[in-house]
Motif scaffolding. Structure first.
Motif, PDB file in Angstrom:
ATOM      1  N   ASN A 150       0.786  -1.204  -0.035  1.00  0.00           N
ATOM      2  CA  ASN A 150      -0.024   0.195  -0.239  1.00  0.00           C
ATOM      3  C   ASN A 150       0.947   1.216  -0.025  1.00  0.00           C
ATOM      4  N   ARG A 151       2.029   1.287   0.316  1.00  0.00           N
ATOM      5  CA  ARG A 151       2.889   2.388   0.415  1.00  0.00           C
ATOM      6  C   ARG A 151       3.212   2.677  -1.319  1.00  0.00           C
ATOM      7  N   VAL A 152       3.634   1.470  -1.876  1.00  0.00           N
ATOM      8  CA  VAL A 152       3.692   1.596  -3.343  1.00  0.00           C
ATOM      9  C   VAL A 152       2.496   2.065  -3.940  1.00  0.00           C
ATOM     10  N   ARG A 153       1.327   1.773  -3.608  1.00  0.00           N
ATOM     11  CA  ARG A 153       0.063   2.223  -4.297  1.00  0.00           C
ATOM     12  C   ARG A 153      -0.278   3.563  -3.865  1.00  0.00           C
ATOM     13  N   ARG A 154       0.175   4.142  -3.063  1.00  0.00           N
ATOM     14  CA  ARG A 154      -0.075   5.536  -2.464  1.00  0.00           C
ATOM     15  C   ARG A 154       1.026   6.463  -3.371  1.00  0.00           C
ATOM     16  N   VAL A 155       2.107   5.899  -3.698  1.00  0.00           N
ATOM     17  CA  VAL A 155       3.033   6.661  -4.401  1.00  0.00           C
ATOM     18  C   VAL A 155       2.574   6.713  -5.803  1.00  0.00           C
ATOM     19  N   THR A 156       1.795   5.780  -6.262  1.00  0.00           N
ATOM     20  CA  THR A 156       1.193   5.612  -7.630  1.00  0.00           C
ATOM     21  C   THR A 156      -0.154   6.254  -7.817  1.00  0.00           C
ATOM     22  N   GLY A 157      -0.540   6.740  -6.669  1.00  0.00           N
ATOM     23  CA  GLY A 157      -1.911   7.316  -6.961  1.00  0.00           C
ATOM     24  C   GLY A 157      -3.007   6.308  -6.575  1.00  0.00           C
ATOM     25  N   GLY A 158      -2.751   5.355  -6.138  1.00  0.00           N
ATOM     26  CA  GLY A 158      -3.666   4.103  -5.828  1.00  0.00           C
ATOM     27  C   GLY A 158      -4.577   4.170  -4.559  1.00  0.00           C
ATOM     28  N   ARG A 159      -5.625   3.649  -4.490  1.00  0.00           N
ATOM     29  CA  ARG A 159      -6.445   3.631  -3.223  1.00  0.00           C
ATOM     30  C   ARG A 159      -5.965   2.494  -2.394  1.00  0.00           C
ATOM     31  N   TYR A 160      -6.328   2.295  -1.121  1.00  0.00           N
ATOM     32  CA  TYR A 160      -5.928   1.451  -0.182  1.00  0.00           C
ATOM     33  C   TYR A 160      -6.571   0.135  -0.607  1.00  0.00           C
ATOM     34  N   PHE A 161      -5.716  -0.938  -0.536  1.00  0.00           N
ATOM     35  CA  PHE A 161      -6.233  -2.200  -0.801  1.00  0.00           C
ATOM     36  C   PHE A 161      -5.897  -3.096   0.193  1.00  0.00           C
ATOM     37  N   SER A 162      -6.669  -3.921   1.056  1.00  0.00           N
ATOM     38  CA  SER A 162      -6.163  -5.247   1.818  1.00  0.00           C
ATOM     39  C   SER A 162      -5.647  -6.486   1.182  1.00  0.00           C
ATOM     40  N   LEU A 163      -4.239  -6.248   0.815  1.00  0.00           N
ATOM     41  CA  LEU A 163      -3.703  -7.510   0.347  1.00  0.00           C
ATOM     42  C   LEU A 163      -3.669  -8.584   1.219  1.00  0.00           C
ATOM     43  N   LYS A 168      -5.749 -13.971   2.512  1.00  0.00           N
ATOM     44  CA  LYS A 168      -6.211 -14.778   3.434  1.00  0.00           C
ATOM     45  C   LYS A 168      -7.761 -15.283   3.124  1.00  0.00           C
ATOM     46  N   SER A 169      -8.254 -14.780   2.311  1.00  0.00           N
ATOM     47  CA  SER A 169      -9.763 -15.085   1.897  1.00  0.00           C
ATOM     48  C   SER A 169      -9.485 -16.323   0.917  1.00  0.00           C
ATOM     49  N   ARG A 170      -8.318 -16.779   0.439  1.00  0.00           N
ATOM     50  CA  ARG A 170      -8.106 -17.732  -0.506  1.00  0.00           C
ATOM     51  C   ARG A 170      -7.149 -18.661   0.072  1.00  0.00           C
ATOM     52  N   VAL A 171      -6.982 -18.827   1.161  1.00  0.00           N
ATOM     53  CA  VAL A 171      -6.320 -19.766   1.998  1.00  0.00           C
ATOM     54  C   VAL A 171      -7.136 -20.828   2.882  1.00  0.00           C
ATOM     55  N   LYS A 176     -11.618 -22.019   6.969  1.00  0.00           N
ATOM     56  CA  LYS A 176     -11.954 -23.312   7.826  1.00  0.00           C
ATOM     57  C   LYS A 176     -12.092 -22.619   9.473  1.00  0.00           C
ATOM     58  N   ALA A 177     -10.866 -21.849   9.570  1.00  0.00           N
ATOM     59  CA  ALA A 177     -10.835 -21.638  11.187  1.00  0.00           C
ATOM     60  C   ALA A 177     -11.941 -20.138  11.216  1.00  0.00           C
ATOM     61  N   ILE A 178     -12.049 -19.412  10.128  1.00  0.00           N
ATOM     62  CA  ILE A 178     -13.086 -18.177  10.256  1.00  0.00           C
ATOM     63  C   ILE A 178     -14.530 -19.123  10.350  1.00  0.00           C
ATOM     64  N   GLY A 179     -14.828 -20.061   9.624  1.00  0.00           N
ATOM     65  CA  GLY A 179     -16.231 -20.692   9.784  1.00  0.00           C
ATOM     66  C   GLY A 179     -16.289 -21.414  11.189  1.00  0.00           C
TER      67      GLY A 179
END
Length: 267
Positions: A150-163, A168-171, A176-179
């Protein structure tokens, strides 16, 4: 200015270098509520034992919460595991902020919600000491990647994105733990005779109706930047708040009442 009945916040992790205090400060400046619930891990005493990170924005968050409490907003603080030392002060006031071990809230439509942090469900969710250790360390790595991405995204003018949330949503193991966590919270609310539960702890924002119980996880402010709001009509909405506010999910309680009625007739 966004006016609402109630704001639910958790997992702010003040004192941690990953705390997104600037976004939270903007959120608090742009919202007004009758009641604010702080559902644990507000101050990260674990992180502060290693290294204290307390920039001006984090100090302003504390000052603004104290100011809102002084001006008539009811502010309740329910400590979590990262600030568990605060549990020793249950029943005490810090300024006008009251410390409780857990709480309950009745919405404008009469829905009774159980309020807690959620670390009490760890035993039901854990896959064992080794898996827990791996999970904690992998999440720290995700937060590191999230911070630099997100530091790189800010420099390039991008919005915050939760990488971190995206990965995590694809592991499968994380899902299973969240469920398991969700099911443990729902069972706790059902056993207590509540209509729903509001919690945090696992840094996974979610708003859903399952097994007749409203499940609300208000997320966190080191990764997701989310808060749960109860609007004046009693409806609940989950907001992501970074450069721009975005409603992630909404659950009008009129719909819940209709579903509960239809379910009872079907039974």
């Amino acid at each position: 200015m966004l006016n609402c009945n109630t704001i639910f916040l958790s997992d702010i992790h003040l004192g941690c270098k990953d705390c997104q205090a600037e976004y939270l400060l903007h959120f608090l400046q742009q919202t007004e509520a009758n009641t604010i619930y702080l559902l644990g891990d507000i101050v990260d005493l674990w992180a502060m034992q290693r290294q204290v990170h307390w920039p001006q924005a984090q100090n302003q968050v504390v000052q603004l919460l104290l100011q809102k409490a002084e001006q008539g907003t009811k502010v309740v603080y329910i400590p979590g595991n990262h600030d568990e030392a605060m549990r020793l002060y249950r029943g005490k006031l810090f300024g006008n902020i009251k410390v409780q071990l857990r709480g309950e809230h009745t919405t404008a439509l009469g829905k009774k919600l159980l309020l807690l942090h959620g670390d009490e469900f760890d035993k039901e969710v854990s896959f064992g000491p080794l898996q827990s250790w791996l999970g904690d360390n992998l999440y720290d790595l995700l937060l590191f990647l999230n911070r630099w991405y997100n530091r790189v995204r800010r420099v390039t003018g991008g919005r915050y994105f939760s990488l971190a949330a995206y990965i995590k949503s694809r592991v499968p193991g994380a899902l299973k733990a969240i469920g398991r966590y969700r099911q443990a919270a729902i069972k706790k609310a059902k056993r207590g005779g509540y209509d729903g539960v509001v919690c945090g702890h696992i840094h996974h924002p979610e708003l859903t109706l399952e097994d007749g119980i409203i499940y609300c996880n208000d997320g966190d402010w080191i990764d997701s930047c989310t808060a749960l709001l109860e609007h004046s009509d009693g409806g609940l909405a989950l907001y992501h708040w970074a450069e721009q506010a975005e409603c992630l999910a909404a659950l009008p309680l009129q719909a819940i009442q209709t579903k509960a009625l239809s379910d009872s007739k079907a039974a």
